[in-house]
Write a protein that holds these residues in place. Structure first.
Motif, mmCIF file in Angstrom:
data_model
loop_
_atom_site.group_PDB
_atom_site.id
_atom_site.type_symbol
_atom_site.label_atom_id
_atom_site.label_comp_id
_atom_site.label_asym_id
_atom_site.label_seq_id
_atom_site.Cartn_x
_atom_site.Cartn_y
_atom_site.Cartn_z
ATOM 1 N N TYR A 5 0.833 -1.203 0.000
ATOM 2 C CA TYR A 5 0.000 0.000 0.000
ATOM 3 C C TYR A 5 0.872 1.259 0.000
ATOM 4 O O TYR A 5 0.563 2.234 -0.674
ATOM 5 N N THR A 41 -5.534 7.804 0.484
ATOM 6 C CA THR A 41 -6.393 6.705 0.928
ATOM 7 C C THR A 41 -5.541 5.474 1.233
ATOM 8 O O THR A 41 -5.715 4.827 2.274
ATOM 9 N N LYS A 45 -4.830 3.707 4.838
ATOM 10 C CA LYS A 45 -5.080 2.272 5.024
ATOM 11 C C LYS A 45 -3.851 1.589 5.643
ATOM 12 O O LYS A 45 -3.981 0.728 6.516
#
Length: 109
Positions: A5, A41, A45
Motif C-alpha cells: 500500500y 487513501t 489504510k
C-alpha cells in the motif's frame, strides 16, 4: 501487502506532484486530484497496520526519489551529486523498512 500500500501510494504521490507542475486542462487537474485521493487513501489504510513514523518516512522518501527521477527523465538537469543523494535516500528508506516491525506500535525489548 502492508508495505505494498505504501509503495503504490508513493507512486500516486509522484503522479500528483508531477500533475501539480504540468497540469493545464480540466482533465489533467481532475487526474491530479484523483491521484491525491488514491495516494492518501492508501497511506491511511497502511497506517492501520504499520508504525506511522516509519511508514511516513518510507512514503515521503519513495515519493521524493520518484519525483526527482521522473523529473530528470522529463528533462530536468542530471547531476552525479543528485544521483548519489537519491541513492542515499533510498538506502535510508530501505533500512527503515527492514528494521520496522509489521504491527502498529511495536517496540523492541
Amino acid at each position: 501487502m502492508k508495505w505494498g500500500y505504501v509503495f503504490i501510494a508513493a507512486i500516486f504521490e509522484v503522479c500528483w506532484v508531477m500533475g501539480l507542475k504540468y497540469a493545464s486542462t480540466l482533465g489533467e487537474w481532475s487526474a491530479t486530484i484523483v491521484c491525491i485521493i488514491i495516494s492518501f487513501t492508501l497511506l491511511l489504510k497502511a497506517t492501520n497496520v504499520l508504525p506511522v513514523g516509519s511508514l511516513y518516512a518510507v512514503f515521503t522518501g519513495l515519493g521524493t526519489a520518484g519525483t526527482v527521477i521522473l523529473g530528470m527523465i522529463l528533462g530536468e538537469p542530471v547531476h552525479v551529486g543528485k544521483l548519489l543523494l537519491i541513492m542515499m535516500l533510498l538506502c535510508g528508506v530501505l533500512g527503515l523498512k527492514l528494521t520496522t516491525g509489521d504491527t502498529k506500535g511495536e517496540t523492541e525489548s
